[in-house]
Every structure is written in structure tokens, then in C-alpha cells.
Design an enzyme around this catalytic site. Structure first.
Site, PDB file in Angstrom:
ATOM      1  N   SER A 193       3.254  -3.971  10.425  1.00 29.47           N
ATOM      2  CA  SER A 193       3.231  -2.608   9.895  1.00 29.47           C
ATOM      3  C   SER A 193       3.812  -1.654  10.940  1.00 29.47           C
ATOM      4  CB  SER A 193       1.807  -2.249   9.464  1.00 29.47           C
ATOM      5  OG  SER A 193       1.788  -1.134   8.619  1.00 29.47           O
ATOM      6  N   GLU A 211       2.603  -3.329   0.659  1.00 30.35           N
ATOM      7  CA  GLU A 211       3.439  -4.498   0.917  1.00 30.35           C
ATOM      8  C   GLU A 211       4.730  -4.445   0.113  1.00 30.35           C
ATOM      9  OE1 GLU A 211       4.195  -7.798   3.304  1.00 30.35           O
ATOM     10  OE2 GLU A 211       2.642  -6.244   3.378  1.00 30.35           O
TER      11      GLU A 211
END
Length: 348
Positions: A189, A295
Site C-alpha cells: 500500500s 484492492e
């Protein structure tokens, strides 16, 4: 022009996904952070190491390679809600133990919430106001009301890039004999683009970089605003303090911009994202809904970055697009397992 066309085509898709993601995620206060796992765990095998820096003393957690070698070292970067006590890699995965058992020394830098592990333009502030007295920003929950709270990176300027390429590796060399070259750096991330940047700008340190579920096309339409809102949510941080739009600092955060350096350096890359489909263990709740949306956004960024790397001739790379997985530690733990043989061959 090919790179420009790739960015435009990818940017249109990313903008649609970014808007959808924000519409889904922001009302429940998770933004671009990482979905919270069910439990946390401290491992007594980890060694606390404090190193002085321009930001003050910074803690890292060290897991020694099982065979005692000092040549094989990987730095594992945390996500946007990085805590000040332990890394998410230790709290929520078996990755530090797994890598140490595979004879790799693991370095877990602690802290850096919303920092992107960058050297910031200034301490984070809202409209130039200094932090007020009160509780420091929390690493959990919505942080929009914490913009004026004290906390890391607010009374001082974040200088994580400098720390991760200078004081920290040098201290680990002096204290443990760790190699300071041909190291690996992995991140998820927020930490994904940071891992790529460290390898791009500091090839003397990092020969291997892995990016999982990252925001790798930050100049795509809508991405700066998505990151702005995520930073507000994750501790009340101001993106303008980090890097003004179109500045050299902002471009330094953009993997699209520095992709040619990864080719010139010969950096070994592992680039991964899942397709956003949950598994039963993810559960059926708002956290999973957030993780699906996040995602999907990361996957769109990562596919666009694949096109960018292709356009500049980067071939020393493995792409892994899992057909199941959402924005959770479970997904990234599985990804490390798939990457491990490649990592072992690319460091030391």
C-alpha cells in the site's frame, strides 16, 4: 509519447475506480489505509534498535537470519496507518519469522504514519497552524479531527528517505555487521511506492524492490485527491506539507516518473496486486467492502505501472496478479510466500 498514452488510458480507468473507491470507503473511515486484522502479536524474537535521526530517535525491530549471516537483509515498510510501537508485518503476519527462517535478516522500521517514507517539504500542518496540545493522532479510526493534534511528522519534518538510506543502515552495519548494499526493500500500500522510490534513487543500498497493492500512478486523474483524503483520514496529515502538486518532491513519489531509473539500475522487481475478490476468511462486513474497493484501485494502478515499465524497457521484473485477494494483511502475507525464492536470489 507511448508513456504519455499509457498514463492517459490508465488514468481514465483509475479515475473511475478512484471515485468509486472513495464513495465506498470514506463514509466508513478507512480511506487508503489497510483493513484491520482480527488480532495482533508481539514476537519476543525481535530486537528493538533505536537510532538517532533528524526526526529524533527512531525505533526499528530486527529479526536475525536463522543461519546468522549478515549479508542478506530486507527492509519491510508498513502501510499508511503505521503505528509507533510495532510494525504491521509483525503484528498481523508471520512474515518476519518466515524470512528469518529462510536465512534473511529482517528490518522493520517503526512509525511513519502517512509519511510515504519520504523527505517532506515541511512538518504537517493545517493552514500553517502548528499542532495544538492534546492527544497524539491515533493509528486507528478516522483521523480527520487530528489535523491539529501533535504526533509524528507534525512538530518536526518527516525525513524517512534520509533515515532509511543513511543513519539506519549505517547503524545496523556498526551494531550487527549488516551489509549496507544489495539489500531488499518491500512495501505494501503506502509502502509499495516508497520501496520502489528507495531502490530507484538509492541503488547503492537496494538491489531488490517489491511493491504489493500500491498506488503506483499517483499523477493519474483523481489520485492526488484520493491520497489527500486518505492522509487526512490516517492521522490528519496534509499532502501539501509532504509535497506540493507538480513539485520535484511530488514527482519523486511517482513511480511512473522514475521508472527509467529502475531500468538503469538493473533493480530486480516484484510487482503484485490481487483482483479484489474476497475469500470466505475475509468475512462479510464493511472492512471487507473497503478492502475490495482499495484492492481494485491498487490493481488498476499496478496494471498501469506494468504498462509503464514495458514502455521504458524494464524486463528484470516479475508480475503477480493473484486471482483472489483484497487489501488485507492475509493477502500480503501470501504474496511474500510466493516471492520468497526470488527475493532470496536477488539480495546479498
Amino acid at each position: 509519447m507511448r508513456g504519455v498514452n499509457i498514463r492517459r488510458r490508465a488514468g481514465s480507468r483509475i479515475r473511475r475506480i478512484a471515485l468509486l473507491t472513495l464513495a465506498v470507503v470514506l463514509p466508513v473511515g478507512t480511506a487508503l489505509g489497510t483493513a484491520a486484522p482480527a488480532s495482533a502479536a508481539y514476537d519476543p524474537a525481535g530486537i528493538d534498535v533505536w537510532v538517532d535521526s533528524p526526526m529524533g530517535p527512531i525505533k526499528s525491530r530486527i529479526f536475525r537470519a536463522a543461519d546468522g549471516n549478515t549479508d542478506r537483509v530486507v527492509y519491510a515498510l508498513d502501510g499508511m496507518r503505521a503505528r509507533e510501537d510495532l510494525s504491521g508485518w509483525e503484528l498481523h503476519t508471520e512474515v518476519p519469522r518466515q524470512l528469518a527462517a529462510a536465512n534473511i535478516n529482517v528490518v522493520l522500521p517503526i512509525g511513519g504514519q502517512s509519511s510515504f517514507y519520504a523527505d517532506w517539504a515541511a512538518p504537517s500542518s493545517l493552514a500553517g497552524l502548528p499542532p495544538a496540545s492534546g492527544s497524539a493522532g491515533s493509528a486507528t479510526g478516522s483521523g480527520g479531527l487530528q489535523a491539529l493534534d501533535p504526533g509524528p511528522g507534525k512538530s518536526y519534518r518527516y525525513q524517512w528517505e534520509t533515515f532509511l538510506t543513511g543513519a539506519l543502515p549505517e547503524a545496523l552495519r556498526d551494531r550487527f555487521g549488516f551489509a549496507t548494499e544489495r539489500n531488499g526493500v518491500i512495501g505494501l500500500s503506502m509502502g509499495a511506492s516508497a520501496a520502489l522510490a528507495l531502490a530507484a534513487f538509492h541503488p547503492e543500498r537496494y538491489s531488490y524492490a517489491a511493491a504489493y497493492s500500491g498506488m503506483l500512478n499517483v499523477n493519474a486523474p483523481g489520485m492526488r485527491e484520493a491520497i489527500r483524503l486518505a492522509m487526512v483520514d490516517a492521522g490528519g496529515y496534509n499532502i501539501e506539507s509532504m509535497a506540493p502538486a507538480a513539485s520535484a518532491l511530488w514527482q519523486r513519489l511517482d513511480p511512473f516518473s522514475f521508472a527509467p531509473l529502475l531500468r538503469e539500475n538493473g533493480t530486480r522487481l516484484w510487482i503484485a496486486a490481487a483482483d479484489g475478490r474476497p475469500v470466505p476468511a475475509d468475512g462479510a462486513d464493511l472492512d471487507t467492502l473497503n478492502a475490495i474497493a482499495l484492492e481494485n484501485l491498487a490493481a488498476a494502478n499496478t496494471r498501469a505501472f506494468q504498462g509503464r515499465l514495458d514502455s521504458v524497457g524494464v524486463t528484470n521484473v516479475t508480475y503477480d496478479f493473484a486471482n483472489v485477494g483484497v487489501h488485507t494483511w492475509r493477502n500480503w502475507e501470501s504474496e511474500v510466500g510466493r516471492m520468497l525464492p526470488d527475493l532470496a536470489a536477488g539480495i546479498g
